[in-house]
Design a protein around this motif. Sequence first.
Motif, PDB file in Angstrom:
ATOM      1  N   ASP A  33     -13.092 -17.010 -59.336  1.00  0.00           N
ATOM      2  CA  ASP A  33     -13.775 -15.834 -58.778  1.00  0.00           C
ATOM      3  C   ASP A  33     -12.807 -14.806 -58.205  1.00  0.00           C
ATOM      4  O   ASP A  33     -13.028 -14.251 -57.130  1.00  0.00           O
ATOM      5  CB  ASP A  33     -14.789 -16.260 -57.710  1.00  0.00           C
ATOM      6  CG  ASP A  33     -15.912 -17.108 -58.286  1.00  0.00           C
ATOM      7  OD1 ASP A  33     -16.253 -16.907 -59.475  1.00  0.00           O
ATOM      8  OD2 ASP A  33     -16.438 -17.960 -57.563  1.00  0.00           O
ATOM      9  N   GLY A  34     -11.688 -14.576 -58.893  1.00  0.00           N
ATOM     10  CA  GLY A  34     -10.724 -13.566 -58.479  1.00  0.00           C
ATOM     11  C   GLY A  34      -9.800 -13.990 -57.362  1.00  0.00           C
ATOM     12  O   GLY A  34      -8.971 -13.208 -56.911  1.00  0.00           O
ATOM     13  N   GLY A  35      -9.906 -15.230 -56.907  1.00  0.00           N
ATOM     14  CA  GLY A  35      -9.034 -15.719 -55.834  1.00  0.00           C
ATOM     15  C   GLY A  35      -8.307 -16.983 -56.260  1.00  0.00           C
ATOM     16  O   GLY A  35      -8.556 -17.537 -57.334  1.00  0.00           O
ATOM     17  N   GLU A  36      -7.398 -17.429 -55.421  1.00  0.00           N
ATOM     18  CA  GLU A  36      -6.632 -18.636 -55.692  1.00  0.00           C
ATOM     19  C   GLU A  36      -7.545 -19.857 -55.701  1.00  0.00           C
ATOM     20  O   GLU A  36      -8.403 -20.002 -54.843  1.00  0.00           O
ATOM     21  CB  GLU A  36      -5.576 -18.783 -54.594  1.00  0.00           C
ATOM     22  CG  GLU A  36      -4.628 -19.932 -54.801  1.00  0.00           C
ATOM     23  CD  GLU A  36      -3.571 -19.988 -53.711  1.00  0.00           C
ATOM     24  OE1 GLU A  36      -3.820 -20.651 -52.697  1.00  0.00           O
ATOM     25  OE2 GLU A  36      -2.524 -19.340 -53.870  1.00  0.00           O
ATOM     26  N   CYS A  37      -7.363 -20.724 -56.672  1.00  0.00           N
ATOM     27  CA  CYS A  37      -8.162 -21.943 -56.752  1.00  0.00           C
ATOM     28  C   CYS A  37      -7.830 -22.847 -55.561  1.00  0.00           C
ATOM     29  O   CYS A  37      -6.662 -23.180 -55.351  1.00  0.00           O
ATOM     30  CB  CYS A  37      -7.868 -22.676 -58.063  1.00  0.00           C
ATOM     31  SG  CYS A  37      -8.697 -24.283 -58.199  1.00  0.00           S
ATOM     32  N   PRO A  38      -8.836 -23.247 -54.789  1.00  0.00           N
ATOM     33  CA  PRO A  38      -8.565 -24.093 -53.631  1.00  0.00           C
ATOM     34  C   PRO A  38      -8.198 -25.522 -54.003  1.00  0.00           C
ATOM     35  O   PRO A  38      -7.596 -26.237 -53.194  1.00  0.00           O
ATOM     36  CB  PRO A  38      -9.880 -24.057 -52.844  1.00  0.00           C
ATOM     37  CG  PRO A  38     -10.925 -23.768 -53.871  1.00  0.00           C
ATOM     38  CD  PRO A  38     -10.251 -22.896 -54.894  1.00  0.00           C
TER      39      PRO A  38
END
Length: 53
Positions: A33-38
């Motif tokens: 979703d446009g962010g770093e994968c947790p």
Amino acid sequence: MAEPLNPGDDAAPGTPGTGEDICRRCGGSGRIDGGECPNCGGSGKVVEGIGGG
């Protein structure tokens, strides 16, 4: 100094009986979703136990 573990890692890199695999949560892209994968910390890879026994 040891690398910090990501939530998706089973063990530290280089631990006997482990190997790198593609992060299943982000499909290896390192992004969700446009962010770093947790799960993999943005690397796209996780350290998992291999083999059997």
